[in-house]
Design a protein around this motif. Structure first.
Motif, PDB file in Angstrom:
ATOM      1  N   ASP A   1      30.182  11.434  51.584  1.00  0.00           N
ATOM      2  CA  ASP A   1      31.036  11.249  52.758  1.00  0.00           C
ATOM      3  C   ASP A   1      32.255  10.370  52.510  1.00  0.00           C
ATOM      4  O   ASP A   1      33.123  10.284  53.362  1.00  0.00           O
ATOM      5  CB  ASP A   1      30.234  10.735  53.955  1.00  0.00           C
ATOM      6  CG  ASP A   1      29.689   9.332  53.766  1.00  0.00           C
ATOM      7  OD1 ASP A   1      29.652   8.842  52.617  1.00  0.00           O
ATOM      8  OD2 ASP A   1      29.285   8.728  54.768  1.00  0.00           O
ATOM      9  N   GLU A   2      32.346   9.758  51.356  1.00  0.00           N
ATOM     10  CA  GLU A   2      33.565   9.010  51.011  1.00  0.00           C
ATOM     11  C   GLU A   2      34.491   9.985  50.292  1.00  0.00           C
ATOM     12  O   GLU A   2      34.228  10.384  49.159  1.00  0.00           O
ATOM     13  CB  GLU A   2      33.230   7.811  50.139  1.00  0.00           C
ATOM     14  CG  GLU A   2      32.439   6.748  50.888  1.00  0.00           C
ATOM     15  CD  GLU A   2      32.178   5.533  50.036  1.00  0.00           C
ATOM     16  OE1 GLU A   2      33.139   5.052  49.385  1.00  0.00           O
ATOM     17  OE2 GLU A   2      31.027   5.077  50.022  1.00  0.00           O
ATOM     18  N   TRP A   3      35.566  10.380  50.978  1.00  0.00           N
ATOM     19  CA  TRP A   3      36.399  11.481  50.522  1.00  0.00           C
ATOM     20  C   TRP A   3      36.976  11.274  49.126  1.00  0.00           C
ATOM     21  O   TRP A   3      36.999  12.208  48.324  1.00  0.00           O
ATOM     22  CB  TRP A   3      37.493  11.760  51.553  1.00  0.00           C
ATOM     23  CG  TRP A   3      38.135  13.085  51.312  1.00  0.00           C
ATOM     24  CD1 TRP A   3      39.435  13.323  50.995  1.00  0.00           C
ATOM     25  CD2 TRP A   3      37.506  14.379  51.330  1.00  0.00           C
ATOM     26  NE1 TRP A   3      39.657  14.682  50.829  1.00  0.00           N
ATOM     27  CE2 TRP A   3      38.475  15.346  51.032  1.00  0.00           C
ATOM     28  CE3 TRP A   3      36.203  14.806  51.574  1.00  0.00           C
ATOM     29  CZ2 TRP A   3      38.197  16.707  50.963  1.00  0.00           C
ATOM     30  CZ3 TRP A   3      35.932  16.156  51.506  1.00  0.00           C
ATOM     31  CH2 TRP A   3      36.918  17.087  51.208  1.00  0.00           C
TER      32      TRP A   3
ATOM     33  N   ASP B   1      36.992  12.842  43.458  1.00  0.00           N
ATOM     34  CA  ASP B   1      36.841  12.462  42.053  1.00  0.00           C
ATOM     35  C   ASP B   1      35.700  13.244  41.395  1.00  0.00           C
ATOM     36  O   ASP B   1      35.836  13.722  40.269  1.00  0.00           O
ATOM     37  CB  ASP B   1      36.584  10.962  41.910  1.00  0.00           C
ATOM     38  CG  ASP B   1      37.828  10.126  42.115  1.00  0.00           C
ATOM     39  OD1 ASP B   1      38.947  10.683  42.090  1.00  0.00           O
ATOM     40  OD2 ASP B   1      37.679   8.901  42.301  1.00  0.00           O
ATOM     41  N   LEU B   2      34.578  13.367  42.102  1.00  0.00           N
ATOM     42  CA  LEU B   2      33.450  14.139  41.571  1.00  0.00           C
ATOM     43  C   LEU B   2      33.832  15.602  41.374  1.00  0.00           C
ATOM     44  O   LEU B   2      33.508  16.209  40.355  1.00  0.00           O
ATOM     45  CB  LEU B   2      32.242  14.038  42.504  1.00  0.00           C
ATOM     46  CG  LEU B   2      31.490  12.720  42.497  1.00  0.00           C
ATOM     47  CD1 LEU B   2      30.478  12.682  43.636  1.00  0.00           C
ATOM     48  CD2 LEU B   2      30.790  12.504  41.154  1.00  0.00           C
TER      49      LEU B   2
ATOM     50  N   ASP C   1      36.823  16.890  40.871  1.00  0.00           N
ATOM     51  CA  ASP C   1      37.724  16.994  39.723  1.00  0.00           C
ATOM     52  C   ASP C   1      36.960  16.875  38.405  1.00  0.00           C
ATOM     53  O   ASP C   1      37.206  17.628  37.463  1.00  0.00           O
ATOM     54  CB  ASP C   1      38.816  15.927  39.782  1.00  0.00           C
ATOM     55  CG  ASP C   1      39.831  16.176  40.885  1.00  0.00           C
ATOM     56  OD1 ASP C   1      39.885  17.309  41.415  1.00  0.00           O
ATOM     57  OD2 ASP C   1      40.566  15.229  41.219  1.00  0.00           O
ATOM     58  N   LEU C   2      36.053  15.936  38.343  1.00  0.00           N
ATOM     59  CA  LEU C   2      35.264  15.711  37.140  1.00  0.00           C
ATOM     60  C   LEU C   2      34.411  16.937  36.810  1.00  0.00           C
ATOM     61  O   LEU C   2      34.401  17.429  35.678  1.00  0.00           O
ATOM     62  CB  LEU C   2      34.376  14.488  37.346  1.00  0.00           C
ATOM     63  CG  LEU C   2      33.549  13.986  36.186  1.00  0.00           C
ATOM     64  CD1 LEU C   2      34.450  13.592  35.028  1.00  0.00           C
ATOM     65  CD2 LEU C   2      32.704  12.806  36.639  1.00  0.00           C
ATOM     66  N   LEU C   3      33.721  17.468  37.799  1.00  0.00           N
ATOM     67  CA  LEU C   3      32.869  18.635  37.587  1.00  0.00           C
ATOM     68  C   LEU C   3      33.690  19.863  37.183  1.00  0.00           C
ATOM     69  O   LEU C   3      33.281  20.630  36.310  1.00  0.00           O
ATOM     70  CB  LEU C   3      32.050  18.929  38.845  1.00  0.00           C
ATOM     71  CG  LEU C   3      30.974  17.889  39.174  1.00  0.00           C
ATOM     72  CD1 LEU C   3      30.468  18.076  40.598  1.00  0.00           C
ATOM     73  CD2 LEU C   3      29.837  17.945  38.173  1.00  0.00           C
ATOM     74  N   GLU C   4      34.838  20.026  37.799  1.00  0.00           N
ATOM     75  CA  GLU C   4      35.701  21.153  37.424  1.00  0.00           C
ATOM     76  C   GLU C   4      36.223  21.006  35.997  1.00  0.00           C
ATOM     77  O   GLU C   4      36.359  21.990  35.280  1.00  0.00           O
ATOM     78  CB  GLU C   4      36.834  21.305  38.424  1.00  0.00           C
ATOM     79  CG  GLU C   4      36.350  21.865  39.745  1.00  0.00           C
ATOM     80  CD  GLU C   4      37.414  21.919  40.823  1.00  0.00           C
ATOM     81  OE1 GLU C   4      38.482  21.268  40.673  1.00  0.00           O
ATOM     82  OE2 GLU C   4      37.163  22.604  41.834  1.00  0.00           O
ATOM     83  N   ARG C   5      36.477  19.788  35.581  1.00  0.00           N
ATOM     84  CA  ARG C   5      36.906  19.550  34.199  1.00  0.00           C
ATOM     85  C   ARG C   5      35.791  19.956  33.226  1.00  0.00           C
ATOM     86  O   ARG C   5      36.055  20.412  32.120  1.00  0.00           O
ATOM     87  CB  ARG C   5      37.267  18.078  34.017  1.00  0.00           C
ATOM     88  CG  ARG C   5      37.976  17.783  32.735  1.00  0.00           C
ATOM     89  CD  ARG C   5      38.496  16.388  32.677  1.00  0.00           C
ATOM     90  NE  ARG C   5      37.465  15.457  33.139  1.00  0.00           N
ATOM     91  CZ  ARG C   5      37.705  14.222  33.568  1.00  0.00           C
ATOM     92  NH1 ARG C   5      38.918  13.752  33.590  1.00  0.00           N
ATOM     93  NH2 ARG C   5      36.733  13.453  33.960  1.00  0.00           N
ATOM     94  N   TRP C   6      34.534  19.817  33.676  1.00  0.00           N
ATOM     95  CA  TRP C   6      33.384  20.228  32.861  1.00  0.00           C
ATOM     96  C   TRP C   6      33.071  21.718  33.043  1.00  0.00           C
ATOM     97  O   TRP C   6      32.064  22.202  32.578  1.00  0.00           O
ATOM     98  CB  TRP C   6      32.159  19.401  33.213  1.00  0.00           C
ATOM     99  CG  TRP C   6      32.299  17.947  32.887  1.00  0.00           C
ATOM    100  CD1 TRP C   6      33.124  17.371  31.968  1.00  0.00           C
ATOM    101  CD2 TRP C   6      31.580  16.880  33.497  1.00  0.00           C
ATOM    102  NE1 TRP C   6      32.951  16.006  31.973  1.00  0.00           N
ATOM    103  CE2 TRP C   6      32.013  15.676  32.895  1.00  0.00           C
ATOM    104  CE3 TRP C   6      30.615  16.813  34.486  1.00  0.00           C
ATOM    105  CZ2 TRP C   6      31.504  14.437  33.245  1.00  0.00           C
ATOM    106  CZ3 TRP C   6      30.095  15.581  34.840  1.00  0.00           C
ATOM    107  CH2 TRP C   6      30.540  14.406  34.230  1.00  0.00           C
TER     108      TRP C   6
END
Length: 129
Positions: A19-21, A26-27, A29-34
């Motif tokens: 719930d913290e946008w 950030d999560l 973006d990180l997952l998409e980078r992976w």
């Protein structure tokens, strides 16, 4: 499914419940980078429950507190469907209950290396069921 160190998360469908946008983005973006496919992110229990029904994630990342309620119902549904998940929170492990307390936990702020390693381990163990 065969995993390699470089592609251990590629094409995995990961539900993000946060719930913290800024943390959610950030999560994502990180997952998409992976090279993961990100489901969500969503900020409420009801939205998460709906997405689990519709999208059937391979794994999930759950925050504990979601706008005045906990993600315990989400954790219960994921456990019942044998979908691996981890808890990403600022809380101590002894403050968690039910399925949340049984899940692997990472503390905020997220350590990218630990998150990647834990997600890969969860997905590997789920593929052997």
């Amino acid at each position: 499914m065969t995993y390699s160190q470089t592609d251990d998360l590629a094409d995995q469908r990961i539900l993000v419940v946060e719930d913290e946008w800024l943390i959610a983005l950030d999560l994502k973006d990180l997952l998409e980078r992976w090279r993961c496919t990100v489901i969500g992110p969503v900020a409420t229990t009801s939205a998460a429950l709906d997405l689990i029904e519709e999208e059937r994630p391979d794994a999930s990342i759950l925050d504990v507190q979601l706008r005045g309620e906990t993600s315990e119902r989400v954790a219960d549904m994921l456990r019942d469907r044998e979908c691996p998940f981890l808890v990403l929170t600022a809380y101590q492990h002894h403050h968690l209950s039910g399925a949340l307390s049984e899940a692997p936990m990472l503390r905020k702020p997220v350590d990218e290396t630990k998150l990647r390693t834990l997600l890969a381990e969860l997905l590997r163990s789920a593929s052997f069921r």
